[in-house]
Write a protein that holds these residues in place. Structure first.
Motif, PDB file in Angstrom:
ATOM      1  N   SER A 138       0.785  -1.413  -0.068  1.00 14.16           N
ATOM      2  CA  SER A 138       0.073   0.181  -0.021  1.00 14.16           C
ATOM      3  C   SER A 138       0.783   1.211  -0.133  1.00 14.16           C
ATOM      4  O   SER A 138       0.352   2.500  -0.375  1.00 14.16           O
ATOM      5  CB  SER A 138      -0.749  -0.030   0.977  1.00 14.16           C
ATOM      6  OG  SER A 138      -0.112   0.139   2.447  1.00 14.16           O
ATOM      7  N   LEU A 139       2.270   1.016   0.106  1.00 10.59           N
ATOM      8  CA  LEU A 139       3.191   2.355   0.314  1.00 10.59           C
ATOM      9  C   LEU A 139       3.593   2.891  -0.922  1.00 10.59           C
ATOM     10  O   LEU A 139       4.730   2.708  -1.214  1.00 10.59           O
ATOM     11  CB  LEU A 139       4.175   2.148   1.303  1.00 10.59           C
ATOM     12  CG  LEU A 139       3.791   1.444   2.704  1.00 10.59           C
ATOM     13  CD1 LEU A 139       5.081   1.114   3.591  1.00 10.59           C
ATOM     14  CD2 LEU A 139       2.716   2.352   3.490  1.00 10.59           C
ATOM     15  N   LYS A 140       2.788   3.057  -1.682  1.00  5.32           N
ATOM     16  CA  LYS A 140       3.052   3.497  -3.163  1.00  5.32           C
ATOM     17  C   LYS A 140       3.844   4.811  -3.208  1.00  5.32           C
ATOM     18  O   LYS A 140       4.323   5.130  -4.353  1.00  5.32           O
ATOM     19  CB  LYS A 140       1.721   3.558  -4.015  1.00  5.32           C
ATOM     20  CG  LYS A 140       0.994   2.288  -4.177  1.00  5.32           C
ATOM     21  CD  LYS A 140       1.964   1.491  -4.725  1.00  5.32           C
ATOM     22  CE  LYS A 140       1.064   0.039  -5.153  1.00  5.32           C
ATOM     23  NZ  LYS A 140       1.947  -1.096  -5.712  1.00  5.32           N
ATOM     24  N   LEU A 141       3.719   5.813  -2.283  1.00  5.52           N
ATOM     25  CA  LEU A 141       4.555   7.125  -2.330  1.00  5.52           C
ATOM     26  C   LEU A 141       5.966   7.044  -1.494  1.00  5.52           C
ATOM     27  O   LEU A 141       6.363   8.040  -1.404  1.00  5.52           O
ATOM     28  CB  LEU A 141       3.731   8.009  -1.607  1.00  5.52           C
ATOM     29  CG  LEU A 141       2.121   8.434  -2.470  1.00  5.52           C
ATOM     30  CD1 LEU A 141       1.601   9.732  -1.712  1.00  5.52           C
ATOM     31  CD2 LEU A 141       2.450   8.865  -3.891  1.00  5.52           C
ATOM     32  N   LEU A 142       6.101   6.013  -1.020  1.00 11.39           N
ATOM     33  CA  LEU A 142       7.438   5.706  -0.208  1.00 11.39           C
ATOM     34  C   LEU A 142       8.658   6.059  -0.921  1.00 11.39           C
ATOM     35  O   LEU A 142       8.862   5.488  -2.280  1.00 11.39           O
ATOM     36  CB  LEU A 142       7.603   4.442   0.260  1.00 11.39           C
ATOM     37  CG  LEU A 142       8.610   4.083   1.526  1.00 11.39           C
ATOM     38  CD1 LEU A 142       7.964   4.685   2.749  1.00 11.39           C
ATOM     39  CD2 LEU A 142       8.724   2.561   1.639  1.00 11.39           C
ATOM     40  N   THR A 143       9.568   6.957  -0.468  1.00 13.08           N
ATOM     41  CA  THR A 143      10.690   7.397  -1.367  1.00 13.08           C
ATOM     42  C   THR A 143      12.090   6.915  -0.350  1.00 13.08           C
ATOM     43  O   THR A 143      13.007   6.706  -1.278  1.00 13.08           O
ATOM     44  CB  THR A 143      10.622   8.947  -1.269  1.00 13.08           C
ATOM     45  OG1 THR A 143      10.696   9.480  -0.015  1.00 13.08           O
ATOM     46  CG2 THR A 143       9.551   9.478  -1.997  1.00 13.08           C
TER      47      THR A 143
END
Length: 705
Positions: free
Chosen positions: A414-419
């Motif tokens: 679910s962590l599609k924005l993790l950088t």
């Protein structure tokens, strides 16, 4: 005669030097005459113009302030008819600054001379006392700075004649006592700085008249108790600094009447509990002995290095950031924290949380930063991060992940924005790194050192990360073991990493984390100064006054101080890295030292911030210097007969040097003539003696000579 003449010339030379150096302060019949360096000579200006609104007194030294006089400040004013009128510029002076001086007291004559003075700076002039008589004539004064002196106490009604004051700085002194009436009548005061003194107690009525006070700094004193009524009249307070004292009790009603606190700093005290009903943007309470907290509406909270196990928030939806690193957070206190649904940043590192329930972060839908480092986490269940769709940075390093099961990336789907992802110091042997861009399409930085990788596997994984533009972050580069790109792996050694328990990791990293935390606090202070600098620079850029270049120079000096602070922080980071590299060679402590990578994210982010600020400062420095030079050029063009202090000083220096050189040449000439005569006389004796003592030996001749 020659030697007497040489002595006279040397005395003359000494007199010339003394006369040339006595530019600012003169002595006349046991009276000290103060001369403004900006008005040391007569000034020729155009109509309705002045040379400067600032007066600087340099190298002033006196013991009796009543014997002090101020020299006249003559300005020749040229009107439209080319008539020259002499006027006294003292009424135009708004700022007085003592530099490189030693004052027994503040001479009250300056207030009589400069009737429109708004700012007085007496920093570092060895003042030992401040009296009501010293400030008697300061009726128009708005800014008073007297830091870095030796003042021991502030007497009653000290500023009763200075009711227009808006800023007072008496920090870095030896103040042990402040009379309850010292600040009476200062209804316009906005800033009061008393840090770095020896205060142990404060009267409840001390600040009762400071109804417009916005900032107060009482840090680095010896205060033990903050009473409930101390700030009751200061309803406009925004910045309150009480850190680095001995505070054991902070009354829960101390800030109840203050509506818009921006920042409250109470770190490094002896507080064991904290109950505050206040509204504030930020609260720092690091390095206390806190066990329980009960707070109202506060946005940013930092409680690093306490013993907190009991947490209560009366207004949960107002909390935006919580740093609870290095505490005793348990399941109950964790629930109180995770009920704060508006949280954007959460640091739970160095708390023995153990296994987390799948619903732990259920309400944290806006979370962007999450730190779970060293929390004794052994596994991650499916759905634990299901609702953190806005998460950008996560740290799960130095836990026990991979010990009982394979590390599965799909649990983070679910962590599609993790950088940024840190997973160092676990027991992960492999994971599906081929799918990492599918799971984390925004990923830019990953840290996976200090895991028991096989060298062949690590080689392929590193190549994949580099090919996909993902930075592999590592704080320590391994050189004495089998490694791939400086990351240790299982090659010749049977096992690269011997596991260490949670308590050992906690002890081995606390000291370095504390140092980095102190650096982060310092960086916050620097950032605030930088913002103030930007504001001053912007306002000064639109200022078209004739002395605008003076304010530009002040800004450049402030800029240099900020850059110096930044350089100190960067040196601190370098020393940490060197310390790690040095300890890395000792096999017995490799595991403990490598856990310092818990600070890798903080160090990386802070370095980036520092570099960014440094670049902007460099650009501002160049821009400010250009503006200053342009304005000085325009100033000279509009004032063709204006007096140029820098040029005059240069000419004076050249004249003095020329006189010294001429006298030196003359002295050398006379000395040379004397030597020639002496040689001629000795030569004459030599021939005479040879004729008289023809049978004498060489020794006799030398004795005769």
């Amino acid at each position: 005669m020659c030697w007497r003449f040489c002595v006279v010339l040397l005395l003359l030379l000494q007199e010339v030097i003394c006369i040339s150096s006595a530019v600012v302060t003169k002595s006349n019949e046991n009276r000290t005459i103060l001369v403004c360096s900006e008005y040391s000579d007569e000034i020729l200006v155009n109509e309705e113009q002045i040379q400067s609104e600032k007066c600087t007194f340099s190298y002033v030294d006196f013991d009796e302030p009543n014997d002090v006089q101020i020299a006249s400040m003559v300005v020749k004013n040229v009107d439209y008819d080319d008539s020259v009128n002499e006027i006294d510029a003292s009424s135009h002076i708004t700022t007085v600054h003592f530099v490189n001086s030693r004052l027994s007291n503040i001479p009250c004559q300056i207030f009589k001379k400069f009737t429109n003075m708004k700012s007085l700076n007496c920093d570092g002039v060895n003042l030992k006392s401040l009296s009501r008589d010293d400030m008697k004539g300061a009726s128009n004064l708005k800014e008073f700075s007297c830091n870095s002196n030796y003042v021991v106490s502030l007497d009653s009604k000290l500023f009763e004649n200075s009711i227009e004051l808006e800023s007072i700085d008496i920090s870095i002194n030896d103040i042990e006592r402040i009379d309850a009436t010292s600040f009476n009548g200062l209804s316009q005061l906005k800033k009061l700085l008393l840090y770095d003194n020896k205060l142990s107690s404060l009267s409840e009525d001390l600040f009762k008249d400071l109804i417009k006070l916005e900032e107060i700094n009482l840090s680095n004193n010896q205060i033990e108790i903050i009473e409930g009524k101390l700030f009751s009249s200061c309803k406009l307070l925004k910045y309150i600094y009480l850190n680095d004292n001995l505070i054991q009790k902070l009354d829960e009603s101390a800030f109840v009447d203050i509506e818009n606190i921006v920042f409250l700093e109470i770190s490094n005290n002896n507080l064991t509990s904290l109950k505050l009903n206040l509204s504030a943007s930020g609260l720092y309470a690091n390095n206390n002995q806190l066990k329980s907290i009960e707070l109202g509406s506060i946005g940013y909270l930092s409680f690093y290095n306490n013993s907190i196990s009991n947490v209560t928030f009366t207004m949960e939806n107002h909390v935006l950031s919580v740093n609870m690193s290095t505490n005793n957070v348990n399941k109950d206190s964790l629930k109180a924290i995770t009920r704060c649904g508006a949280l954007k940043s959460l640091d739970l590192s160095f708390n023995n949380l153990g296994q987390l329930n799948v619903s732990t972060f259920l309400e944290l839908n806006d979370l962007q930063i999450l730190n779970l480092q060293s929390t004794n986490l052994s596994r991650i269940d499916y759905g634990l991060f299901q609702h953190q769709t806005k998460l950008e940075q996560m740290d799960i390093s130095y836990n026990q992940l991979g010990t009982s099961e394979v590390f599965d990336l799909n649990k983070f789907a679910s962590l599609k924005l993790l950088t940024t992802l840190f997973m160092e110091g676990n027991n992960i042997t492999e994971f599906e790194y081929d799918d990492i861009k599918k799971v984390f399409p925004k990923l830019q930085t990953i840290g996976y050192t200090d895991n028991p990788w096989k060298c062949s596997y690590l080689t392929l994984m590193n190549q994949f990360m580099e090919h996909n533009g993902i930075e592999i972050y590592q704080l320590v580069t391994v050189k004495t073991r089998s490694n791939v790109g400086g990351i240790a792996c299982d090659g010749d050694d049977k096992r690269v990493n011997s596991r260490m328990n949670y308590e050992d990791r906690l002890r081995s990293t606390n000291s370095i984390r504390h140092k980095l935390n102190a650096s982060d606090n310092e960086l916050s202070v620097i950032s605030k100064r930088f913002e103030e600098f930007m504001l001053n620079f912007s306002s000064s850029s639109h200022n078209k006054r004739n002395d605008d270049y003076v304010s530009k120079m002040d800004l450049i000096n402030e800029l240099s101080m900020i850059k110096s602070s930044i350089a100190t922080l960067q040196e601190s980071f370098v020393s940490i890295s060197k310390r790690l590299d040095k300890l890395q060679t000792h096999d017995g402590v490799i595991e403990a030292i490598k856990t310092i990578q818990n600070s890798s994210y903080d160090m990386k982010m802070m370095k980036a911030r520092l570099d960014g600020v440094d670049k902007v400062l460099g650009m501002l420095n160049n821009a400010s210097t250009k503006v200053m030079l342009q304005q000085q050029t325009l100033k000279k063009q509009h004032q063709p007969g204006a007096y140029d202090i820098s040029t005059t000083n240069t000419n004076d220096d050249f004249l003095v040097k020329a006189m010294i050189s001429i006298i030196f040449v003359i002295v050398c000439g006379f000395v040379l003539i004397y030597i020639i005569k002496l040689f001629a006389r000795r030569h004459h004796h030599h021939h005479r003696d040879l004729r008289t003592y023809t049978d004498g030996d060489t020794i006799d001749e030398n004795i005769i000579l």
